[in-house]
Design a protein around this motif. Structure first.
Motif, PDB file in Angstrom:
ATOM      1  N   ILE A   4      -9.545   3.633   1.363  1.00 51.86           N
ATOM      2  CA  ILE A   4     -10.393   4.134   2.432  1.00 51.86           C
ATOM      3  C   ILE A   4      -9.619   3.960   3.730  1.00 51.86           C
ATOM      4  O   ILE A   4      -9.151   2.858   4.029  1.00 51.86           O
ATOM      5  N   PRO A   5      -9.456   4.997   4.526  1.00 47.66           N
ATOM      6  CA  PRO A   5      -8.727   4.838   5.797  1.00 47.66           C
ATOM      7  C   PRO A   5      -9.507   4.003   6.799  1.00 47.66           C
ATOM      8  O   PRO A   5     -10.734   4.097   6.886  1.00 47.66           O
ATOM      9  N   VAL A   6      -8.800   3.143   7.523  1.00 44.61           N
ATOM     10  CA  VAL A   6      -9.394   2.371   8.614  1.00 44.61           C
ATOM     11  C   VAL A   6      -8.506   2.543   9.844  1.00 44.61           C
ATOM     12  O   VAL A   6      -7.804   1.634  10.262  1.00 44.61           O
ATOM     13  N   TYR A  58     -12.472  -4.801  -3.984  1.00 39.16           N
ATOM     14  CA  TYR A  58     -11.529  -4.290  -2.995  1.00 39.16           C
ATOM     15  C   TYR A  58     -10.735  -5.413  -2.357  1.00 39.16           C
ATOM     16  O   TYR A  58     -11.116  -6.582  -2.434  1.00 39.16           O
ATOM     17  N   ASP A  59      -9.615  -5.046  -1.778  1.00 37.31           N
ATOM     18  CA  ASP A  59      -8.800  -5.976  -1.001  1.00 37.31           C
ATOM     19  C   ASP A  59      -9.301  -5.903   0.436  1.00 37.31           C
ATOM     20  O   ASP A  59      -9.179  -4.860   1.086  1.00 37.31           O
ATOM     21  N   GLN A  60      -9.896  -6.994   0.913  1.00 39.27           N
ATOM     22  CA  GLN A  60     -10.426  -6.970   2.267  1.00 39.27           C
ATOM     23  C   GLN A  60      -9.320  -6.595   3.261  1.00 39.27           C
ATOM     24  O   GLN A  60      -8.127  -6.778   3.017  1.00 39.27           O
ATOM     25  N   ARG A  61      -9.757  -6.106   4.383  1.00 34.62           N
ATOM     26  CA  ARG A  61      -8.850  -5.674   5.443  1.00 34.62           C
ATOM     27  C   ARG A  61      -7.705  -6.684   5.639  1.00 34.62           C
ATOM     28  O   ARG A  61      -7.930  -7.874   5.853  1.00 34.62           O
ATOM     29  N   ASP A  83     -16.589  -2.810   7.102  1.00 32.29           N
ATOM     30  CA  ASP A  83     -15.683  -2.359   6.035  1.00 32.29           C
ATOM     31  C   ASP A  83     -16.424  -2.306   4.701  1.00 32.29           C
ATOM     32  O   ASP A  83     -16.291  -1.340   3.940  1.00 32.29           O
ATOM     33  N   LEU A  84     -17.195  -3.356   4.415  1.00 30.88           N
ATOM     34  CA  LEU A  84     -17.948  -3.402   3.156  1.00 30.88           C
ATOM     35  C   LEU A  84     -19.003  -2.299   3.130  1.00 30.88           C
ATOM     36  O   LEU A  84     -19.194  -1.638   2.099  1.00 30.88           O
ATOM     37  N   ILE A  85     -19.680  -2.091   4.234  1.00 28.18           N
ATOM     38  CA  ILE A  85     -20.680  -1.021   4.313  1.00 28.18           C
ATOM     39  C   ILE A  85     -20.039   0.339   4.054  1.00 28.18           C
ATOM     40  O   ILE A  85     -20.573   1.169   3.303  1.00 28.18           O
ATOM     41  N   LYS A  86     -18.885   0.564   4.646  1.00 33.65           N
ATOM     42  CA  LYS A  86     -18.177   1.834   4.442  1.00 33.65           C
ATOM     43  C   LYS A  86     -17.785   2.010   2.981  1.00 33.65           C
ATOM     44  O   LYS A  86     -17.877   3.112   2.427  1.00 33.65           O
ATOM     45  N   LEU A  87     -17.354   0.924   2.346  1.00 36.78           N
ATOM     46  CA  LEU A  87     -17.006   0.983   0.927  1.00 36.78           C
ATOM     47  C   LEU A  87     -18.224   1.354   0.087  1.00 36.78           C
ATOM     48  O   LEU A  87     -18.145   2.228  -0.787  1.00 36.78           O
ATOM     49  N   ILE A  88     -19.358   0.689   0.338  1.00 33.96           N
ATOM     50  CA  ILE A  88     -20.568   0.973  -0.436  1.00 33.96           C
ATOM     51  C   ILE A  88     -20.984   2.428  -0.275  1.00 33.96           C
ATOM     52  O   ILE A  88     -21.321   3.108  -1.251  1.00 33.96           O
ATOM     53  N   GLU A  89     -20.948   2.912   0.947  1.00 38.45           N
ATOM     54  CA  GLU A  89     -21.312   4.313   1.192  1.00 38.45           C
ATOM     55  C   GLU A  89     -20.359   5.278   0.490  1.00 38.45           C
ATOM     56  O   GLU A  89     -20.761   6.381   0.096  1.00 38.45           O
ATOM     57  N   THR A  90     -19.110   4.847   0.304  1.00 37.50           N
ATOM     58  CA  THR A  90     -18.113   5.695  -0.345  1.00 37.50           C
ATOM     59  C   THR A  90     -18.305   5.756  -1.848  1.00 37.50           C
ATOM     60  O   THR A  90     -18.133   6.824  -2.457  1.00 37.50           O
ATOM     61  N   VAL A  91     -18.671   4.624  -2.462  1.00 34.03           N
ATOM     62  CA  VAL A  91     -18.650   4.550  -3.926  1.00 34.03           C
ATOM     63  C   VAL A  91     -20.019   4.678  -4.586  1.00 34.03           C
ATOM     64  O   VAL A  91     -20.091   4.819  -5.809  1.00 34.03           O
ATOM     65  N   SER A  92     -21.099   4.619  -3.818  1.00 38.87           N
ATOM     66  CA  SER A  92     -22.420   4.636  -4.448  1.00 38.87           C
ATOM     67  C   SER A  92     -23.425   5.425  -3.626  1.00 38.87           C
ATOM     68  O   SER A  92     -23.398   5.391  -2.396  1.00 38.87           O
TER      69      SER A  92
END
Length: 273
Positions: A4-6, A58-61, A83-92
């Motif tokens: 995921i780009p940051v 995931y590997d945290q930032r 970052d975690l919120i963005k991951l959740i929105e991406t995968v579920s």
């Protein structure tokens, strides 16, 4: 690994362990590791979590395969929670179960408070609610290097583990970019989720131990402030339970998740003999 780009600091890497039959529905579990670790820290948990769930780790930032952060990066708990919120929105496309180990725990708490609509359950494994004084640790890293830090602190972290496990963890932690580790340590004392805990809306499991690093009486106080929470105290001489007691922690967490799962588990049909 996927990413995921940051911007402007590169990307966060994650992987999905999906052993669910393609036609079955399953919940998603997101695992959040601790300081100077990576998604590989969850390897022993996958056989337990992956039986009934799709697992995202995931590997945290700044850590693992994610892009290292500059030493002057403005770390904050909200940045990591976002970052975690963005991951959740991406995968579920529905709420997930999240698990946090050690300093990953406050990240999951803050994310669950900011976006309760995304979190079905929360498990906190051997986690503090406030960050430690990071100055002496950051100074050690700057003066002696990452390996010296990892070797010096491994005793109470992994007490009782075989030498090969200790060697693996020293290698993992010492591979962290010094700019990430030192920069993080400069801000770690600002982490504090004590006032977040009463705001948690999801069922919460707290797994802990009674040791100098994690005194159980202190844990009982803050756990009692979490609505709809359970406390499990394990018998261990280490404070990194997700590693030293991985099987027990994973089994407890998998049962807790199944109890609160949105999927109804249908037992297999027996064919008459």
């Amino acid at each position: 690994m996927q990413k995921i780009p940051v911007p402007p600091y590169g990307s966060i890497h994650y992987r999905i362990d999906d052993f669910i039959r393609p036609w079955d529905k399953a919940d998603t579990v997101c695992c959040v590791h601790g300081f100077c670790e990576s998604s590989a820290a969850w390897n022993p948990w996958i056989p337990y979590l992956g039986k009934l769930n799709r697992v995202v780790r995931y590997d945290q930032r700044g850590f693992g395969q994610s892009t290292p952060m500059p030493i002057d990066f403005p770390w904050s708990l909200d940045v990591l929670a976002d970052d975690l919120i963005k991951l959740i929105e991406t995968v579920s496309n529905k709420p997930v179960h999240i698990i946090g180990a050690k300093i990953g725990g406050p990240v999951t708490v803050r994310a669950a408070v900011k976006r309760p609509d995304l979190v079905k359950t929360l498990t906190l494994c051997s986690t503090p609610i406030k960050g430690p004084n990071g100055f002496p640790v950051g100074q050690m890293m700057a003066e002696q290097g990452m390996r010296a830090y990892a070797e010096t602190t491994m005793g109470p972290r992994l007490h009782g583990m075989p030498q090969e496990a200790i060697d693996w963890w020293v290698n993992l932690m010492s591979a962290t970019a010094p700019s990430t580790a030192i920069g993080f340590m400069n801000h770690v004392s600002t982490i504090d989720v004590e006032t977040d805990l009463p705001k948690l809306q999801c069922p919460t499991l707290v797994i802990t131990v009674d040791c100098p690093k994690r005194p159980v009486e202190h844990t009982k106080i803050w756990q009692a402030s979490i609505p709809n929470s359970e406390l499990v105290i394990l018998n261990s001489d280490s404070y990194h339970l997700s590693v030293t007691e991985a099987d027990q922690c994973a089994e407890l967490t998998a049962a807790f998740i199944e109890k609160n799962s949105s999927q109804k588990k249908v037992p297999p049909t027996r064919v008459p003999s």
